[in-house]
Design a protein around this motif. Structure first.
Motif, PDB file in Angstrom:
ATOM      1  N   ASP A  61      45.932 152.261  38.440  1.00 16.03           N
ATOM      2  CA  ASP A  61      46.018 153.178  37.307  1.00 16.03           C
ATOM      3  C   ASP A  61      46.200 152.385  36.017  1.00 16.03           C
ATOM      4  N   ALA A  62      46.458 153.080  34.925  1.00 18.18           N
ATOM      5  CA  ALA A  62      46.604 152.428  33.626  1.00 18.18           C
ATOM      6  C   ALA A  62      47.786 151.467  33.612  1.00 18.18           C
ATOM      7  N   THR A  63      48.841 151.784  34.348  1.00 22.37           N
ATOM      8  CA  THR A  63      49.984 150.882  34.417  1.00 22.37           C
ATOM      9  C   THR A  63      49.601 149.574  35.089  1.00 22.37           C
ATOM     10  N   GLY A  64      48.808 149.662  36.152  1.00 25.36           N
ATOM     11  CA  GLY A  64      48.323 148.468  36.834  1.00 25.36           C
ATOM     12  C   GLY A  64      47.426 147.639  35.939  1.00 25.36           C
ATOM     13  N   LEU A  65      46.532 148.306  35.208  1.00 25.99           N
ATOM     14  CA  LEU A  65      45.674 147.580  34.265  1.00 25.99           C
ATOM     15  C   LEU A  65      46.515 146.914  33.185  1.00 25.99           C
ATOM     16  N   GLY A  66      47.567 147.609  32.751  1.00 26.95           N
ATOM     17  CA  GLY A  66      48.453 147.030  31.741  1.00 26.95           C
ATOM     18  C   GLY A  66      49.104 145.752  32.230  1.00 26.95           C
ATOM     19  N   LEU A  67      49.536 145.732  33.492  1.00 23.51           N
ATOM     20  CA  LEU A  67      50.137 144.522  34.056  1.00 23.51           C
ATOM     21  C   LEU A  67      49.121 143.384  34.098  1.00 23.51           C
ATOM     22  N   LEU A  68      47.909 143.679  34.544  1.00 25.24           N
ATOM     23  CA  LEU A  68      46.877 142.647  34.603  1.00 25.24           C
ATOM     24  C   LEU A  68      46.541 142.128  33.206  1.00 25.24           C
ATOM     25  N   ALA A  69      46.448 143.032  32.233  1.00 24.24           N
ATOM     26  CA  ALA A  69      46.155 142.623  30.859  1.00 24.24           C
ATOM     27  C   ALA A  69      47.290 141.772  30.293  1.00 24.24           C
ATOM     28  N   HIS A  70      48.523 142.139  30.600  1.00 22.86           N
ATOM     29  CA  HIS A  70      49.690 141.367  30.163  1.00 22.86           C
ATOM     30  C   HIS A  70      49.612 139.937  30.711  1.00 22.86           C
ATOM     31  N   CYS A  71      49.323 139.825  32.004  1.00 23.94           N
ATOM     32  CA  CYS A  71      49.235 138.505  32.639  1.00 23.94           C
ATOM     33  C   CYS A  71      48.087 137.692  32.045  1.00 23.94           C
ATOM     34  N   ALA A  72      46.916 138.314  31.896  1.00 29.66           N
ATOM     35  CA  ALA A  72      45.749 137.606  31.351  1.00 29.66           C
ATOM     36  C   ALA A  72      46.028 137.133  29.932  1.00 29.66           C
ATOM     37  N   GLY A  73      46.619 137.988  29.117  1.00 28.67           N
ATOM     38  CA  GLY A  73      46.915 137.613  27.739  1.00 28.67           C
ATOM     39  C   GLY A  73      47.878 136.457  27.643  1.00 28.67           C
ATOM     40  N   ARG A  74      48.923 136.483  28.452  1.00 26.14           N
ATOM     41  CA  ARG A  74      49.901 135.391  28.434  1.00 26.14           C
ATOM     42  C   ARG A  74      49.288 134.082  28.916  1.00 26.14           C
ATOM     43  N   MET A  75      48.461 134.150  29.945  1.00 29.12           N
ATOM     44  CA  MET A  75      47.807 132.933  30.443  1.00 29.12           C
ATOM     45  C   MET A  75      46.915 132.337  29.361  1.00 29.12           C
ATOM     46  N   ARG A  76      46.140 133.164  28.711  1.00 27.24           N
ATOM     47  CA  ARG A  76      45.210 132.672  27.687  1.00 27.24           C
ATOM     48  C   ARG A  76      45.948 132.132  26.469  1.00 27.24           C
ATOM     49  N   ARG A  77      47.038 132.781  26.064  1.00 30.32           N
ATOM     50  CA  ARG A  77      47.824 132.274  24.925  1.00 30.32           C
ATOM     51  C   ARG A  77      48.401 130.900  25.229  1.00 30.32           C
ATOM     52  N   ARG A  78      48.721 130.647  26.484  1.00 29.67           N
ATOM     53  CA  ARG A  78      49.234 129.333  26.889  1.00 29.67           C
ATOM     54  C   ARG A  78      48.117 128.305  27.047  1.00 29.67           C
ATOM     55  N   GLY A  79      46.879 128.756  27.007  1.00 30.68           N
ATOM     56  CA  GLY A  79      45.754 127.848  27.219  1.00 30.68           C
ATOM     57  C   GLY A  79      45.499 127.586  28.691  1.00 30.68           C
ATOM     58  N   ALA A  80      46.075 128.409  29.558  1.00 31.71           N
ATOM     59  CA  ALA A  80      45.900 128.257  31.003  1.00 31.71           C
ATOM     60  C   ALA A  80      44.662 129.046  31.445  1.00 31.71           C
ATOM     61  N   ARG A  81      44.162 128.727  32.612  1.00 24.96           N
ATOM     62  CA  ARG A  81      42.942 129.363  33.135  1.00 24.96           C
ATOM     63  C   ARG A  81      43.293 130.656  33.867  1.00 24.96           C
ATOM     64  N   TRP A  82      42.595 131.737  33.551  1.00 27.61           N
ATOM     65  CA  TRP A  82      42.778 133.054  34.168  1.00 27.61           C
ATOM     66  C   TRP A  82      41.497 133.448  34.890  1.00 27.61           C
ATOM     67  N   ARG A  83      41.642 134.001  36.083  1.00 28.64           N
ATOM     68  CA  ARG A  83      40.489 134.501  36.837  1.00 28.64           C
ATOM     69  C   ARG A  83      40.903 135.771  37.560  1.00 28.64           C
ATOM     70  N   LEU A  84      40.134 136.838  37.399  1.00 32.91           N
ATOM     71  CA  LEU A  84      40.366 138.096  38.099  1.00 32.91           C
ATOM     72  C   LEU A  84      39.201 138.339  39.034  1.00 32.91           C
ATOM     73  N   VAL A  85      39.490 138.468  40.327  1.00 34.32           N
ATOM     74  CA  VAL A  85      38.455 138.704  41.326  1.00 34.32           C
ATOM     75  C   VAL A  85      38.514 140.175  41.727  1.00 34.32           C
ATOM     76  N   CYS A  86      37.433 140.902  41.432  1.00 32.65           N
ATOM     77  CA  CYS A  86      37.381 142.335  41.730  1.00 32.65           C
ATOM     78  C   CYS A  86      35.942 142.722  42.032  1.00 32.65           C
ATOM     79  N   ASP A  87      35.752 143.429  43.138  1.00 33.47           N
ATOM     80  CA  ASP A  87      34.406 143.885  43.488  1.00 33.47           C
ATOM     81  C   ASP A  87      34.361 145.396  43.691  1.00 33.47           C
TER      82      ASP A  87
END
Length: 132
Positions: A61-87
């Motif tokens: 749901d939107a809460t789950g997407l929010g958690l994923l977006a939070h994690c992706a944003g923090r990883m990218r701000r740190r300059g770390a590599r982010w990958r989401l695998v979804c099919d």
């Protein structure tokens, strides 16, 4: 991949070098987000590269997407590599409708991907966590 036994049916984590792989299962909703957020926050802080495999989710749901977006944003701000695998078409559609495609950057993740395949399914005994 280094693993430590853990008893969480929704989360499996493996780590090799600076690359961490997280496999999520179940329904990523408000209840599961509250359960997983502390662990995912710690992984985001500690990982040089983080792959989150959500192919095992049955719902998001939107809460789950929010958690994923939070994690992706923090990883990218740190300059770390982010990958989401979804099919999953439903979750990919939700990502698109929420205009999170650029941030989450989902990819199908081929089954032969050795890093993703090295993490066992959380439904199996011996659910794991990275060695610190």
């Amino acid at each position: 991949m280094q693993l430590i036994p853990r008893h969480d049916p929704y989360l499996v984590v493996g780590s090799t070098g600076g690359h961490t792989v997280v496999a999520l299962r179940g329904e990523l909703d408000l209840v599961l987000v509250r359960h997983l957020r502390p662990e995912l926050d710690a992984l985001v802080r500690e990982s040089d590269a983080l792959t989150v495999d959500i192919r095992g989710l049955t719902f998001c749901d939107a809460t789950g997407l929010g958690l994923l977006a939070h994690c992706a944003g923090r990883m990218r701000r740190r300059g770390a590599r982010w990958r989401l695998v979804c099919d999953q078409p439903r979750i990919l559609r939700l990502i698109r409708l929420a205009a999170l495609g650029d941030l989450l950057d989902p990819e199908a993740g081929p089954p032969e991907d050795p890093v993703v395949q090295s993490v066992p399914s959380p439904a199996e005994p011996g659910v794991t966590r990275p060695v610190s």
